[in-house]
Design an enzyme around this catalytic site. Structure first.
Site, mmCIF file in Angstrom:
data_model
loop_
_atom_site.group_PDB
_atom_site.id
_atom_site.type_symbol
_atom_site.label_atom_id
_atom_site.label_comp_id
_atom_site.label_asym_id
_atom_site.label_seq_id
_atom_site.Cartn_x
_atom_site.Cartn_y
_atom_site.Cartn_z
ATOM 1 C CB THR A 21 -0.917 0.003 1.257
ATOM 2 O OG1 THR A 21 -1.779 -1.124 1.169
ATOM 3 C CG2 THR A 21 -1.752 1.257 1.343
ATOM 4 C CG ASP A 65 -1.656 -6.737 -2.525
ATOM 5 O OD1 ASP A 65 -2.594 -5.928 -2.550
ATOM 6 O OD2 ASP A 65 -1.459 -7.526 -1.577
ATOM 7 C CB SER A 66 2.684 -8.080 0.842
ATOM 8 O OG SER A 66 1.620 -8.101 1.740
ATOM 9 C CB SER A 67 -2.022 -10.839 -1.232
ATOM 10 O OG SER A 67 -2.476 -9.740 -0.511
ATOM 11 C CB THR A 97 0.494 -4.383 6.337
ATOM 12 O OG1 THR A 97 -0.757 -4.304 5.654
ATOM 13 C CG2 THR A 97 1.095 -3.013 6.503
ATOM 14 C CG ASP A 98 -2.542 -7.765 3.176
ATOM 15 O OD1 ASP A 98 -2.872 -7.038 4.120
ATOM 16 O OD2 ASP A 98 -3.125 -7.770 2.074
ATOM 17 C CB THR A 174 0.888 -11.408 14.557
ATOM 18 O OG1 THR A 174 1.644 -12.573 14.864
ATOM 19 C CG2 THR A 174 -0.392 -11.849 13.896
ATOM 20 C CB CYS A 287 -3.955 -18.115 22.766
ATOM 21 S SG CYS A 287 -5.322 -18.993 23.476
HETATM 22 N N1 ASP Z 1 -2.726 -5.587 0.391
HETATM 23 C C1 ASP Z 1 -1.660 -4.709 0.830
HETATM 24 C C2 ASP Z 1 -0.367 -5.489 0.808
HETATM 25 O O1 ASP Z 1 -0.129 -6.280 1.681
HETATM 26 C C3 ASP Z 1 -1.964 -4.158 2.177
HETATM 27 C C4 ASP Z 1 -0.889 -3.245 2.742
HETATM 28 O O2 ASP Z 1 0.136 -2.976 2.218
HETATM 29 O O3 ASP Z 1 -1.153 -2.747 3.844
HETATM 30 O O4 ASP Z 1 0.418 -5.320 -0.089
#
Ligand code: ASP
Length: 357
Positions: A21, A65-67, A97-98, A174, A287
């Site tokens: 992002t 995108d990190s996905s 972030t993903d 996490t 948990c």
């Molecule tokens: N979908 C984005 C990614 O992981 C989300 C992000 O960067 O916060 O690339």
């Protein structure tokens, strides 16, 4: 008037832009956010120049995108660090972030005896927007990557995640919010630094390489691993299918509470049969906080008796990437079992520490 001159060379930082992002732009047709190039990102942070650092950059050919992250991307990042290790004081990795916690965990295993900072950051809002956390995160990550301790050594000598108010050990963090600027948490390990008016480091909890061996990068990640997330009522059909996936070498079983699972005879028998056939099963709790104590309840003891090993207080991201890493180094199942119970780079409280608790 005397001019003060410091002979200190400028900090040299290498930024590695993978996407996420932080560098995204809106697609004019669909309105969806899509990764954009590095120049766009830099144009939006003119303040970087005021840091007076020497900053170079490397960008993924196609920012993602990190996905879409894959172990081959971890190897690219590790290679860039390896090839530039002697030339820079620190590295800042810009990443979505993903899957950031997976990348941080994987790199922490791959970069053995690292003595320089690899600070991973990103943002919840694109850097080109008026309201954004991207600018702060990027500038702070650069400052952390340049920070030295009293002896002039790098303050951070590990793979860390910098996000909003905190610096975390990468293999302990996490993503816990898709909305909050403080998107990351580390429930089983304290923060490495608090970002406030200043940056307050906690050297006493920072990772330091335990030997004098040189920095070494390990490649090879084996993706023959999987998760099995337990829930009340999970069917025999599902469990047996996962446990008998052809070629599967390692499984992270996400269990209840302190490491408990169903006590149905079919379940324990299926688990034992898979272990006997050579599958390495690691018990990690659903948990966020606390650790697996398999012998606390009969429901956990059954798993231990079936040959499931304890993941102690590993995050599930660290557990799965550690399995990929260990199998990727060509270890046998028995060797992996031993290595899983010992810390490589501070990702868990190992047997020795736990015995003292
Ligand atoms: N979908 C984005 C990614 O992981 C989300 C992000 O960067 O916060 O690339």
């Amino acid at each position: 008037m005397k001019t003060m001159s410091t002979d200190q060379p400028k900090p040299r930082i290498l930024m590695i832009y993978t996407g996420g992002t932080i560098g995204m732009k809106e697609n004019a047709e669909t309105g969806a956010l899509e990764p954009f190039d590095f120049n766009h990102l830099l144009e939006n942070v003119p303040k970087i120049k005021r840091l007076d650092y020497e900053i170079d950059s490397y960008q993924f050919e196609t920012p993602i995108d990190s996905s879409a992250m894959h172990p081959k991307h971890w190897e690219t990042i590790a290679k860039v660090v390896e090839q530039n290790y002697d030339d820079y004081d620190g590295f800042v990795v810009l990443h979505g972030t993903d899957t950031m916690a997976y990348t941080a965990s994987a790199l922490s295993f791959m970069l053995e005896n690292i003595r320089k900072p690899v600070v991973i950051t990103g943002s919840q809002l694109p850097i080109g927007e008026v309201r954004t956390d991207g600018e702060e995160n990027l500038i702070t990550a650069l400052q952390v990557a340049a920070a030295k301790d009293k002896k002039g050594e790098p303050m951070v000598q590990e793979v860390a995640i910098l996000f909003e108010d905190y610096l975390w050990r990468g293999n302990r963090a996490t993503k816990h919010s898709s909305d909050n600027f403080n998107a990351f948490k580390s429930s089983n390990y304290p923060r490495l630094a608090k970002i406030g008016l200043g940056i307050t480091y906690r050297p006493e909890v920072m990772w330091r390489s335990k030997n004098n061996e040189p920095f070494k990068v390990h490649y090879g990640m084996d993706t023959n691993v999987a998760y099995l997330d337990l829930f009340p009522g999970i069917s025999e059909n599902v469990v047996r299918h996962i446990l008998t996936v052809p070629g599967l070498k390692g499984l992270v079983m996400k269990t209840f509470g302190s490491g408990n699972g169903p006590t149905d005879p079919w379940f324990l028998e299926a688990v034992k049969a898979a272990v006997d056939k050579g599958l390495v099963i690691v018990n990690v709790s659903q948990c966020e906080n606390g650790m697996v104590l398999p012998s606390r309840y009969g429901a956990g003891f059954g798993l231990e008796k079936a040959g499931v090993i304890s993941g102690h207080d590993l995050t599930s991201e660290a557990a799965i990437t550690k399995l990929m890493f260990l199998f990727g180094q060509g270890m046998s199942g028995e060797e992996v079992k031993v290595a899983m119970e010992n810390s490589i780079s501070g990702e868990m409280n190992d047997k020795e520490t736990i015995e003292k608790i």
